[in-house]
Scaffold this active site. Structure first.
Site, PDB file in Angstrom:
ATOM      1  N   PRO A 187      42.075 -16.799  47.591  1.00  0.00           N
ATOM      2  CG  PRO A 187      44.304 -16.999  46.917  1.00  0.00           C
ATOM      3  CD  PRO A 187      43.336 -17.465  47.965  1.00  0.00           C
TER       4      PRO A 187
ATOM      5  N   GLY B 289      35.784 -14.856  48.540  1.00  0.00           N
ATOM      6  CA  GLY B 289      35.570 -14.630  49.964  1.00  0.00           C
ATOM      7  C   GLY B 289      34.124 -14.740  50.408  1.00  0.00           C
ATOM      8  CB  SER B 290      30.897 -13.634  48.882  1.00  0.00           C
ATOM      9  OG  SER B 290      31.403 -12.383  48.503  1.00  0.00           O
TER      10      SER B 290
ATOM     11  CB  ILE C  90      44.887 -12.340  56.188  1.00  0.00           C
ATOM     12  CG1 ILE C  90      44.347 -13.490  55.316  1.00  0.00           C
ATOM     13  CG2 ILE C  90      44.727 -12.638  57.675  1.00  0.00           C
ATOM     14  CD1 ILE C  90      42.831 -13.650  55.299  1.00  0.00           C
ATOM     15  CB  THR C  91      42.972  -7.397  58.804  1.00  0.00           C
ATOM     16  OG1 THR C  91      42.139  -7.008  57.724  1.00  0.00           O
ATOM     17  CG2 THR C  91      43.340  -6.179  59.637  1.00  0.00           C
TER      18      THR C  91
ATOM     19  CD  GLU D 107      34.039  -9.300  59.957  1.00  0.00           C
ATOM     20  OE1 GLU D 107      34.846  -9.033  59.096  1.00  0.00           O
ATOM     21  OE2 GLU D 107      33.644 -10.463  60.179  1.00  0.00           O
ATOM     22  NE  ARG D 108      27.178  -9.531  56.950  1.00  0.00           N
ATOM     23  CZ  ARG D 108      26.696 -10.764  56.891  1.00  0.00           C
ATOM     24  NH1 ARG D 108      25.781 -11.154  57.756  1.00  0.00           N
ATOM     25  NH2 ARG D 108      27.110 -11.612  55.984  1.00  0.00           N
TER      26      ARG D 108
ATOM     27  NE  ARG E  29      40.000  27.992  47.338  1.00  0.00           N
ATOM     28  CZ  ARG E  29      41.147  28.255  46.776  1.00  0.00           C
ATOM     29  NH1 ARG E  29      42.150  28.727  47.507  1.00  0.00           N
ATOM     30  NH2 ARG E  29      41.323  28.052  45.502  1.00  0.00           N
TER      31      ARG E  29
ATOM     32  CD  GLN F  84      20.098  29.097  47.557  1.00  0.00           C
ATOM     33  OE1 GLN F  84      20.062  29.366  46.347  1.00  0.00           O
ATOM     34  NE2 GLN F  84      19.086  29.322  48.358  1.00  0.00           N
TER      35      GLN F  84
HETATM   36  C1  LIG Z   1      41.078  -4.267  53.554  1.00  0.00           C
HETATM   37  C2  LIG Z   1      40.530  -5.662  53.649  1.00  0.00           C
HETATM   38  C3  LIG Z   1      40.745  -6.415  54.795  1.00  0.00           C
HETATM   39  C4  LIG Z   1      40.257  -7.725  54.878  1.00  0.00           C
HETATM   40  N1  LIG Z   1      40.511  -8.462  56.005  1.00  0.00           N
HETATM   41  C5  LIG Z   1      40.163  -9.784  56.022  1.00  0.00           C
HETATM   42  C6  LIG Z   1      40.530 -10.617  57.129  1.00  0.00           C
HETATM   43  O1  LIG Z   1      41.123 -10.170  58.113  1.00  0.00           O
HETATM   44  N2  LIG Z   1      40.213 -11.925  57.063  1.00  0.00           N
HETATM   45  C7  LIG Z   1      39.558 -12.479  56.012  1.00  0.00           C
HETATM   46  O2  LIG Z   1      39.301 -13.683  56.028  1.00  0.00           O
HETATM   47  N3  LIG Z   1      39.179 -11.716  54.938  1.00  0.00           N
HETATM   48  C8  LIG Z   1      39.466 -10.387  54.926  1.00  0.00           C
HETATM   49  N4  LIG Z   1      39.108  -9.600  53.865  1.00  0.00           N
HETATM   50  C9  LIG Z   1      38.429 -10.222  52.734  1.00  0.00           C
HETATM   51  C10 LIG Z   1      36.948  -9.891  52.660  1.00  0.00           C
HETATM   52  O3  LIG Z   1      36.245 -10.559  53.679  1.00  0.00           O
HETATM   53  C11 LIG Z   1      36.514 -10.328  51.243  1.00  0.00           C
HETATM   54  O4  LIG Z   1      37.069  -9.396  50.350  1.00  0.00           O
HETATM   55  C12 LIG Z   1      35.033 -10.411  51.112  1.00  0.00           C
HETATM   56  O5  LIG Z   1      34.540 -11.510  51.841  1.00  0.00           O
HETATM   57  C13 LIG Z   1      34.604 -10.558  49.633  1.00  0.00           C
HETATM   58  O6  LIG Z   1      35.293 -11.611  49.046  1.00  0.00           O
HETATM   59  P1  LIG Z   1      36.023 -11.389  47.635  1.00  0.00           P
HETATM   60  O7  LIG Z   1      36.866 -10.180  47.717  1.00  0.00           O
HETATM   61  O8  LIG Z   1      36.681 -12.672  47.255  1.00  0.00           O
HETATM   62  O9  LIG Z   1      34.832 -11.067  46.625  1.00  0.00           O
HETATM   63  P2  LIG Z   1      33.910 -12.118  45.903  1.00  0.00           P
HETATM   64  O10 LIG Z   1      33.409 -13.132  46.855  1.00  0.00           O
HETATM   65  O11 LIG Z   1      34.613 -12.599  44.660  1.00  0.00           O
HETATM   66  O12 LIG Z   1      32.714 -11.160  45.460  1.00  0.00           O
HETATM   67  C14 LIG Z   1      32.884 -10.181  44.405  1.00  0.00           C
HETATM   68  C15 LIG Z   1      31.665  -9.287  44.371  1.00  0.00           C
HETATM   69  O13 LIG Z   1      30.498 -10.053  44.052  1.00  0.00           O
HETATM   70  C16 LIG Z   1      29.494  -9.866  45.047  1.00  0.00           C
HETATM   71  N5  LIG Z   1      28.813 -11.143  45.269  1.00  0.00           N
HETATM   72  C17 LIG Z   1      29.367 -12.324  45.626  1.00  0.00           C
HETATM   73  N6  LIG Z   1      28.420 -13.261  45.729  1.00  0.00           N
HETATM   74  C18 LIG Z   1      27.238 -12.667  45.439  1.00  0.00           C
HETATM   75  C19 LIG Z   1      25.881 -13.118  45.389  1.00  0.00           C
HETATM   76  N7  LIG Z   1      25.553 -14.375  45.691  1.00  0.00           N
HETATM   77  N8  LIG Z   1      24.930 -12.224  45.046  1.00  0.00           N
HETATM   78  C20 LIG Z   1      25.242 -10.952  44.753  1.00  0.00           C
HETATM   79  N9  LIG Z   1      26.509 -10.460  44.801  1.00  0.00           N
HETATM   80  C21 LIG Z   1      27.488 -11.315  45.139  1.00  0.00           C
HETATM   81  C22 LIG Z   1      30.245  -9.430  46.316  1.00  0.00           C
HETATM   82  O14 LIG Z   1      29.417  -8.649  47.170  1.00  0.00           O
HETATM   83  C23 LIG Z   1      31.369  -8.597  45.716  1.00  0.00           C
HETATM   84  O15 LIG Z   1      30.915  -7.283  45.439  1.00  0.00           O
HETATM   85  C24 LIG Z   1      39.546  -8.279  53.782  1.00  0.00           C
HETATM   86  C25 LIG Z   1      39.309  -7.514  52.633  1.00  0.00           C
HETATM   87  C26 LIG Z   1      39.812  -6.230  52.568  1.00  0.00           C
HETATM   88  C27 LIG Z   1      39.561  -5.442  51.295  1.00  0.00           C
END
Ligand SMILES: Cc1cc2nc3c(=O)[nH]c(=O)nc-3n(C[C@H](O)[C@H](O)[C@H](O)COP(=O)(O)OP(=O)(O)OC[C@H]3O[C@@H](n4cnc5c(N)ncnc54)[C@H](O)[C@@H]3O)c2cc1C
Length: 265
Positions: A100, A103-104, A129-130, A212-213, A238, A249
């Site tokens: 929470p 994630g990044s 988590i998927t 993954e990417r 349609r 066009q």
């Molecule tokens: C449908 C779905 C399925 C998922 N499945 C999984 C799973 O199976 N397992 C798992 O572990 N996670 C899973 N995730 C989580 C996913 O990996 C995270 O949502 C992702 O890593 C981003 O983390 P966050 O949502 O906390 O965003 P944050 O880390 O809070 O980032 C918010 C925004 O800020 C940007 N940002 C962050 N840091 C920087 C930086 N240094 N510079 C510029 N921009 C930045 C990010 O790109 C993003 O747009 C899932 C997410 C979704 C939506």
């Protein structure tokens, strides 16, 4: 596919295994099907996207992120037990990294695992988590050491371990993919469930990232193709003001631009 789908739970993974989909890229000794190169994944992603429902494929392939760290770093006993069960569709594997608090920034994760005798005591939570509710095996990133990337380990945590609970998340889309929050409350995990070496788990997390990417990009491209096919079909069908949309066009320009952007990615 709508919420809950139309098949009894657990049916689709077994059907996918029957056509060899889940086995792709796993060693033959575990029942896998060797994959000559990463383009097999790209084609699989493009074709599965053509189902037209974004959630089906992630839901079917959470093992493709849950299992690679186990395949690369897990003990022989762990691999021999888990891989055949997962790639035959009998059991579901998930990967739990995101928390929470973010994630990044994986290196900053907070879920802790404290060694106590033959167990780790895990406390914390994971989000998004998927396959989070229906999985049997979770590859979970935890903090076992110092702050930063050098204090992270990977643990295999099984559904049903006392202190481990899951709650489903209500998403805007991808309803056919189960996404959940996980909670660990003094959850006792046997030390033999450590995947690889203690405090070296960050490398295991990174194993997934490149493939993954690429796979998500291929899936997005496949979904864009579905949207274009639908748009073309509708523009041909349609009729407004005595003409099909396709005869205007401006519509043809829009569709040409869509095709250009999809085919150039
Ligand atoms: C449908 C779905 C399925 C998922 N499945 C999984 C799973 O199976 N397992 C798992 O572990 N996670 C899973 N995730 C989580 C996913 O990996 C995270 O949502 C992702 O890593 C981003 O983390 P966050 O949502 O906390 O965003 P944050 O880390 O809070 O980032 C918010 C925004 O800020 C940007 N940002 C962050 N840091 C920087 C930086 N240094 N510079 C510029 N921009 C930045 C990010 O790109 C993003 O747009 C899932 C997410 C979704 C939506």
């Amino acid at each position: 596919m709508g919420r809950g789908g139309h098949l009894p739970p657990g049916t689709l993974p077994k059907k996918a295994a029957q056509i060899g989909l889940l086995q792709l890229g796993y060693p033959e000794e575990y029942g896998g099907v060797p994959k000559p190169d990463i383009f097999f994944d790209v084609v699989t992603n493009l074709e599965l996207a053509r189902i037209g429902g974004g959630g089906v494929h992630p839901s079917l392939s959470s093992h493709s992120i849950g299992m690679p760290p186990i395949l690369a770093l897990g003990s022989e006993a762990m691999k021999a037990r888990l891989i055949p069960e997962v790639i035959s569709g009998e059991k579901i594997s998930a990967l739990a990294i995101t928390e929470p608090s973010g994630g990044s920034d994986v290196a900053n994760l907070k879920t802790s695992a404290r060694r106590e005798g033959d167990h780790y005591i895990v406390n914390g939570s994971k989000i998004f988590i998927t396959s989070g509710v229906r999985a049997d095996y979770y590859t979970v990133a935890v903090r076992t050491g110092e702050a930063g990337a050098r204090g992270i380990s990977l643990l295999l945590i099984q559904k049903g371990t006392p202190g481990f609970t899951q709650t489903p998340l209500d998403k805007m889309g991808w309803w056919s993919s189960d996404t959940a929050t996980l909670y660990f409350d003094d959850c006792r995990v046997p030390v033999e469930n450590l995947i690889g070496t203690e405090n070296k788990g960050f490398g295991g997390v990174m194993i997934n990232f490149n493939s993954e990417r690429l796979n998500i990009a291929a899936m997005a491209n496949g979904l864009a193709m579905v949207c274009m096919d639908e748009a073309v079909a509708w523009a041909r069908e349609r009729v407004t003001f005595g003409h099909r949309l396709m005869e205007h066009q401006v519509i043809r320009h829009k569709i040409a631009e869509m095709a250009k952007r999809i085919l150039s990615t």
